[in-house]
Design a protein around this motif. Structure first.
Motif, PDB file in Angstrom:
ATOM      1  N   ASN A 211      -2.855  -5.134  -2.858  1.00 21.97           N
ATOM      2  CA  ASN A 211      -1.466  -4.808  -2.525  1.00 21.97           C
ATOM      3  C   ASN A 211      -0.723  -6.042  -2.021  1.00 21.97           C
TER       4      ASN A 211
ATOM      5  N   SER B 293       1.147   5.658  -0.122  1.00 23.89           N
ATOM      6  CA  SER B 293       0.703   6.677   0.841  1.00 23.89           C
ATOM      7  C   SER B 293      -0.329   7.594   0.207  1.00 23.89           C
TER       8      SER B 293
ATOM      9  N   GLN C 132       0.834  -1.208   0.000  1.00 28.15           N
ATOM     10  CA  GLN C 132       0.000   0.000   0.000  1.00 28.15           C
ATOM     11  C   GLN C 132       0.866   1.254   0.000  1.00 28.15           C
TER      12      GLN C 132
ATOM     13  N   THR D  42       1.140   0.280   6.709  1.00 30.29           N
ATOM     14  CA  THR D  42       0.471  -0.965   6.312  1.00 30.29           C
ATOM     15  C   THR D  42       1.196  -1.621   5.148  1.00 30.29           C
ATOM     16  N   GLY D  43       1.658  -0.809   4.201  1.00 28.74           N
ATOM     17  CA  GLY D  43       2.381  -1.354   3.059  1.00 28.74           C
ATOM     18  C   GLY D  43       3.664  -2.057   3.463  1.00 28.74           C
TER      19      GLY D  43
ATOM     20  N   GLN E  44       2.618  -5.382   4.979  1.00 28.48           N
ATOM     21  CA  GLN E  44       2.208  -6.310   3.925  1.00 28.48           C
ATOM     22  C   GLN E  44       3.427  -6.960   3.281  1.00 28.48           C
TER      23      GLN E  44
ATOM     24  N   ARG F   4       8.030   2.934  -4.348  1.00 29.60           N
ATOM     25  CA  ARG F   4       7.192   1.906  -3.731  1.00 29.60           C
ATOM     26  C   ARG F   4       7.585   0.499  -4.189  1.00 29.60           C
TER      27      ARG F   4
ATOM     28  N   THR G  20      -5.668  -4.651   1.241  1.00 27.44           N
ATOM     29  CA  THR G  20      -6.028  -3.341   0.721  1.00 27.44           C
ATOM     30  C   THR G  20      -5.865  -3.331  -0.792  1.00 27.44           C
ATOM     31  N   TYR G  21      -6.518  -2.364  -1.409  1.00 25.75           N
ATOM     32  CA  TYR G  21      -6.458  -2.243  -2.866  1.00 25.75           C
ATOM     33  C   TYR G  21      -5.940  -0.875  -3.306  1.00 25.75           C
ATOM     34  N   ARG G  22      -5.792   0.036  -2.381  1.00 28.95           N
ATOM     35  CA  ARG G  22      -5.260   1.379  -2.693  1.00 28.95           C
ATOM     36  C   ARG G  22      -4.618   1.939  -1.438  1.00 28.95           C
TER      37      ARG G  22
ATOM     38  N   SER H  64       3.049   3.027   2.907  1.00 30.91           N
ATOM     39  CA  SER H  64       2.460   3.387   4.198  1.00 30.91           C
ATOM     40  C   SER H  64       2.937   2.369   5.231  1.00 30.91           C
TER      41      SER H  64
END
Length: 229
Positions: free
Chosen positions: A194, A13, A11, A25-26, A29, A53, A227-229, A23
């Motif tokens: 993601n 930012s 994910q 979360t990213g 993940q 990213r 998440t998707y975005r 982020s």
């Protein structure tokens, strides 16, 4: 047959000054995916675009993997299309981020409102009716992604490969493998999660889609990480 593991980046930012970074979360993940891959993959090569990213996703995967992965080879063909340009050609007033933020805040769910606008913007770009508005057309984008994929396979020479990329390139590769029209390819792009994993088997000239958009590693550890975005 060898396998190409196409990984959508963690994910990014959304809503921040620098979208092109993971982020929190990213990052998590990516670490979760690294732990999941540790007993499944020994890549002969790692590729990615030159976006921040993409690089950070490989860093997070490496942390979870627990041992050193090959250095990521940067190939700009695996970059996403310019989503800022695509969106602002659809909504020119959104070149001013304050106006975009104000408009989106008028909705109960700003992220969902942006996604709906983004889908319409991408469809406009891919329609072929406004090619002069864009620095990279939809056919041009597809051509450079597929060229990067074939060059990567040739380099890998029969070994498994990990590729950190984005939803657009993954959709284009699946479109080519499955013979999909543009509308269906764009539909795929809308559902790629993601750090999901799409697997392509290859041997000589043969290419076969084996798995699309697998994010079971996230669901197993914490469904909130999907998440998707």
């Amino acid at each position: 047959m060898a396998t190409v593991y196409l990984v959508r980046h963690g994910q990014a930012s959304f809503g921040k000054a620098n979208y092109d970074q993971l982020s929190p979360t990213g990052w998590e993940q990516g670490r979760v995916l690294g732990r999941w891959l540790a007993n499944r993959l020994t890549p002969g090569a790692v590729f990615g675009g030159n976006l921040e990213r993409h690089r950070e996703t490989v860093e997070a995967i490496t942390t979870g993997f627990g041992s050193q992965l090959p250095d990521m080879q940067v190939t700009t063909g695996f970059n996403e299309f310019d989503h800022n340009e695509v969106v602002t050609r659809f909504r020119p007033e959104w070149e001013d981020r304050e106006i975009m933020t104000r408009d989106l805040r008028a909705f109960p769910k700003p992220a969902k409102a942006f996604q709906e606008a983004f889908v319409q913007a991408v469809r406009r770009w891919a329609s072929g009716q406004h090619d002069g508005d864009y620095s990279e057309t939809w056919p041009g984008f597809k051509a450079r992604v597929l060229q990067a994929f074939e060059e990567m396979v040739e380099y890998a020479d029969g070994s498994d490969v990990l590729v950190a990329t984005s939803g657009g390139p993954i959709s284009v590769i699946c479109q080519e493998l499955l013979g999909l029209d543009d509308a269906r390819a764009l539909g795929l792009n809308e559902v790629i999660a993601n750090t999901s994993v799409t697997r392509v088997l290859y041997s000589g000239p043969r290419r076969s889609l084996s798995v699309f958009n697998n994010y079971s590693h996230l669901e197993a550890e914490d469904p909130a990480l999907v998440t998707y975005r």
